[in-house]
Design a protein around this motif. Structure first.
Motif, PDB file in Angstrom:
ATOM      1  N   UNK A 159      41.886  11.782 -46.889  1.00  0.00           N
ATOM      2  CA  UNK A 159      41.343  10.485 -47.312  1.00  0.00           C
ATOM      3  C   UNK A 159      41.884   9.372 -46.424  1.00  0.00           C
ATOM      4  N   UNK A 160      43.165   9.405 -46.143  1.00  0.00           N
ATOM      5  CA  UNK A 160      43.776   8.380 -45.286  1.00  0.00           C
ATOM      6  C   UNK A 160      43.227   8.464 -43.867  1.00  0.00           C
ATOM      7  N   UNK A 161      42.982   9.668 -43.376  1.00  0.00           N
ATOM      8  CA  UNK A 161      42.413   9.839 -42.036  1.00  0.00           C
ATOM      9  C   UNK A 161      41.005   9.265 -41.967  1.00  0.00           C
ATOM     10  N   UNK A 162      40.193   9.535 -42.991  1.00  0.00           N
ATOM     11  CA  UNK A 162      38.837   8.988 -43.043  1.00  0.00           C
ATOM     12  C   UNK A 162      38.865   7.464 -43.105  1.00  0.00           C
ATOM     13  N   UNK A 163      39.798   6.942 -43.874  1.00  0.00           N
ATOM     14  CA  UNK A 163      39.926   5.492 -43.999  1.00  0.00           C
ATOM     15  C   UNK A 163      40.311   4.866 -42.664  1.00  0.00           C
ATOM     16  N   UNK A 164      41.185   5.523 -41.933  1.00  0.00           N
ATOM     17  CA  UNK A 164      41.556   5.063 -40.591  1.00  0.00           C
ATOM     18  C   UNK A 164      40.342   5.091 -39.665  1.00  0.00           C
ATOM     19  N   UNK A 165      39.596   6.197 -39.667  1.00  0.00           N
ATOM     20  CA  UNK A 165      38.394   6.297 -38.831  1.00  0.00           C
ATOM     21  C   UNK A 165      37.457   5.115 -39.098  1.00  0.00           C
ATOM     22  N   UNK A 166      37.296   4.787 -40.375  1.00  0.00           N
ATOM     23  CA  UNK A 166      36.396   3.683 -40.728  1.00  0.00           C
ATOM     24  C   UNK A 166      36.941   2.354 -40.218  1.00  0.00           C
ATOM     25  N   UNK A 167      38.200   2.075 -40.507  1.00  0.00           N
ATOM     26  CA  UNK A 167      38.777   0.781 -40.157  1.00  0.00           C
ATOM     27  C   UNK A 167      38.837   0.522 -38.670  1.00  0.00           C
ATOM     28  N   UNK A 168      39.090   1.550 -37.870  1.00  0.00           N
ATOM     29  CA  UNK A 168      39.274   1.358 -36.437  1.00  0.00           C
ATOM     30  C   UNK A 168      37.940   1.195 -35.699  1.00  0.00           C
ATOM     31  N   UNK A 205      47.550   3.610 -50.271  1.00  0.00           N
ATOM     32  CA  UNK A 205      47.859   4.124 -48.940  1.00  0.00           C
ATOM     33  C   UNK A 205      46.597   4.272 -48.093  1.00  0.00           C
ATOM     34  N   UNK A 206      45.504   4.715 -48.711  1.00  0.00           N
ATOM     35  CA  UNK A 206      44.243   4.833 -47.980  1.00  0.00           C
ATOM     36  C   UNK A 206      43.763   3.464 -47.502  1.00  0.00           C
ATOM     37  N   UNK A 207      43.877   2.463 -48.365  1.00  0.00           N
ATOM     38  CA  UNK A 207      43.481   1.102 -47.976  1.00  0.00           C
ATOM     39  C   UNK A 207      44.387   0.587 -46.866  1.00  0.00           C
ATOM     40  N   UNK A 208      45.685   0.892 -46.943  1.00  0.00           N
ATOM     41  CA  UNK A 208      46.610   0.486 -45.878  1.00  0.00           C
ATOM     42  C   UNK A 208      46.157   1.058 -44.541  1.00  0.00           C
ATOM     43  N   UNK A 209      45.719   2.306 -44.534  1.00  0.00           N
ATOM     44  CA  UNK A 209      45.255   2.911 -43.288  1.00  0.00           C
ATOM     45  C   UNK A 209      43.997   2.223 -42.761  1.00  0.00           C
ATOM     46  N   UNK A 210      43.125   1.801 -43.659  1.00  0.00           N
ATOM     47  CA  UNK A 210      41.949   1.058 -43.215  1.00  0.00           C
ATOM     48  C   UNK A 210      42.361  -0.261 -42.566  1.00  0.00           C
ATOM     49  N   UNK A 211      43.310  -0.969 -43.172  1.00  0.00           N
ATOM     50  CA  UNK A 211      43.799  -2.235 -42.617  1.00  0.00           C
ATOM     51  C   UNK A 211      44.470  -2.015 -41.261  1.00  0.00           C
ATOM     52  N   UNK A 212      45.286  -0.966 -41.178  1.00  0.00           N
ATOM     53  CA  UNK A 212      45.943  -0.658 -39.913  1.00  0.00           C
ATOM     54  C   UNK A 212      44.919  -0.314 -38.840  1.00  0.00           C
ATOM     55  N   UNK A 213      43.837   0.379 -39.249  1.00  0.00           N
ATOM     56  CA  UNK A 213      42.762   0.678 -38.307  1.00  0.00           C
ATOM     57  C   UNK A 213      42.104  -0.584 -37.791  1.00  0.00           C
TER      58      UNK A 213
END
Length: 386
Positions: free
Chosen positions: A259-268, A296-304
Motif C-alpha cells: 500500500x505504501x509503495x502504491x501511494x509513493x508511485x501515485x505521489x511521485x 504511513x501510506x499518506x506520508x509516502x504520498x506526501x514524500x512522493x
C-alpha cells in the motif's frame, strides 16, 4: 478569499501522537499550518493542502467519518518530509448539512487549490467523495484519467446510486463529467460480478487484478498510477491481517508495505493533481493498527510529491531517448520514449488524426521488440470515448 475557504471547514482538534523521541522540528507537524490560525494566506507558501471528510453516510462503514481526526494524530507525528521547504496547509474538516452541500464544497475548494497549484490530499469518509474530486478536475482537464486502488469494482446497479459501492457507475454515465479513462488496481476476481466486468469493458475502462500483480510484481502498477490525474484509495484493498479496520472479512489483498509503495508511485507522478484516501473504519480498528498504516501510506504520498522528477508532462517528451520498433507481423511502427535518469517509459498511441502519450513499462518495450503488441498500447488504440 481566506474567509470564504474557512466557511467550508471546521477546525481540527486532533492531538499529535509522536512516533519517536526528538525535537519538534523533526516531525511532520513542523511543516503543517492550520488554516484557522491565519488571517491571510499566501498560497505560494504551500505545496500541499490536507482536507478531512468526516462523513460516512453513503458508506457501509459508518466509522469512516472518524478517521480524519485520527489520521492527523498519527500522520503529524511521523518524520518530517525530506524537503523542509514543502509546507502543508491543514484546511480542517469539510462542512455541509446535506450530501450535495459537501460535494459542492469539496469541488469548489479543490478547483481553487488546483488553480493555485496546491496539491490536495483528501482523507476520510466514503469513497463516493471521489465524485466531487472528479468534478473539480473535469473543470480544468476534460480528458482526465482516474485510477482507483480497490479490491472491488464499485459499479453496482443502478448507475445513479451515489453510494461508495456504486459511485464508479454514476461517474461513467455522467456524460459531462465522466473520465476519459478509468482503471481499477488490485481487484480480486471473486469480488466483482460479470455485469461489473462487462460494464468496464463497454466503457473502454480497465482493471489490473491482484493476481497479475502477484505474478509480475508490484512495479507493473506504476504506469497505471503515473498516468492518472486523480488517484483514489480504498483502504479495504489491504488484507485484514495488515489493516484490520474492515467491516467485512478481507483475508487477501495488498500488504501494508505494498500500500505504501502504491501511494509513493501515485505521489511521485508529475501528472497527478489530487489524491484521496477513504473507507477506513476507525470504530472497528484493532489497536489503531489500520489507522497508523493509513497515516504511513499518506506520508509516502506526501514524500512522493516532494520528490517528483519533473518528468513528462512537465518536461517535453521529445527530450527523452526515442526508440522506434517495427512489428513485422502487424506492419506497425511503435515509438517509445525513455527517461534514462529514472528509466521511466512512455509509448506513443494513435488517437484519431493525432497521437497521445501513454505511460508504460520497460517490459512493454521489450514485448514490442519481440514482435508482440503491448497490452497498454492495444487498450488505448482501441479505446472508445462515449
Amino acid at each position: 478569499m481566506i474567509e470564504e475557504i474557512k466557511h467550508y471547514f471546521e477546525r481540527s482538534s486532533s492531538k499529535v501522537q509522536f512516533s519517536f523521541v526528538g525535537d519538534e522540528s523533526e516531525f511532520l507537524i513542523s511543516q503543517v499550518t492550520c488554516l484557522h490560525d491565519l488571517d491571510h494566506v499566501q498560497f505560494d507558501d504551500y505545496s500541499i493542502a490536507f482536507i478531512g471528510v468526516p462523513d460516512g453516510r453513503y458508506s457501509l462503514s459508518k466509522g469512516v467519518a472518524s478517521y480524519p481526526e485520527v489520521c492527523r494524530s498519527f500522520l503529524w507525528g511521523l518524520r518530517a518530509l525530506d524537503k523542509k521547504d514543502k509546507r502543508i496547509l491543514d484546511l480542517g474538516n469539510i462542512l455541509g448539512k446535506t450530501l450535495d452541500d459537501r460535494y459542492k464544497a469539496l469541488e469548489d475548494v479543490l478547483l481553487f487549490l488546483l488553480k493555485e497549484k496546491v496539491f490536495p490530499v483528501v482523507v476520510g469518509g466514503g469513497q463516493d467523495y471521489t465524485i466531487p474530486m472528479a468534478w473539480a478536475i473535469k473543470n480544468i482537464n476534460t480528458t482526465f484519467r482516474l485510477s482507483v486502488v480497490d479490491a472491488k469494482i464499485d459499479w453496482a446497479m443502478p448507475e445513479v446510486d451515489f453510494s461508495s459501492s456504486s459511485y464508479l457507475g454514476l461517474l461513467a454515465f455522467d456524460k459531462n463529467r465522466r473520465p476519459y479513462d478509468l482503471s481499477v488496481i488490485g481487484v480480486q476476481k471473486y469480488l466483482f460480478s460479470q455485469y461489473q466486468q462487462d460494464q468496464m469493458k463497454k466503457a473502454s475502462f480497465d482493471f489490473l487484478r491482484l493476481g497479475e500483480i502477484r505474478k509480475k510484481g508490484i512495479q507493473i502498477s506504476e504506469p497505471w498510477l503515473r498516468d492518472a490525474d486523480i488517484v483514489s484509495f480504498d483502504f479495504t484493498c489491504v488484507k485484514q491481517a495488515d489493516q484490520p479496520a474492515h467491516l467485512t472479512p478481507m483475508p487477501n489483498g495488498f500488504s501494508g508495505d505494498e500500500l505504501c509503495q502504491l501511494s509513493w508511485y501515485a505521489g511521485v507522478s508529475d501528472k497527478l493533481k489530487a489524491i484521496g484516501f477513504f473507507e477506513l473504519d476507525f470504530e472497528i480498528d484493532n489497536n489503531s493498527q489500520g489507522s497508523m498504516l493509513g497515516a504511513q501510506a499518506i506520508w509516502y504520498a506526501l514524500e512522493g510529491v516532494c520528490n517528483r522528477h519533473s518528468d513528462f508532462p512537465v518536461k517535453n517528451i521529445d527530450d527523452y531517448s526515442q526508440y522506434i520498433v517495427h512489428l513485422n507481423d502487424y506492419e506497425i511502427d511503435m515509438r517509445f520514449y525513455n527517461n534514462p535518469v529514472n528509466d521511466r517509459w512512455w509509448v506513443e498511441v494513435p488517437a484519431g488524426e493525432g497521437k497521445q502519450i501513454v505511460a508504460c513499462s520497460k517490459k512493454d518495450f521489450e514485448d514490442a521488440s519481440k514482435n508482440e503488441i503491448p497490452e497498454r498500447w492495444f487498450r488505448f488504440v482501441n479505446k472508445k470515448v462515449l
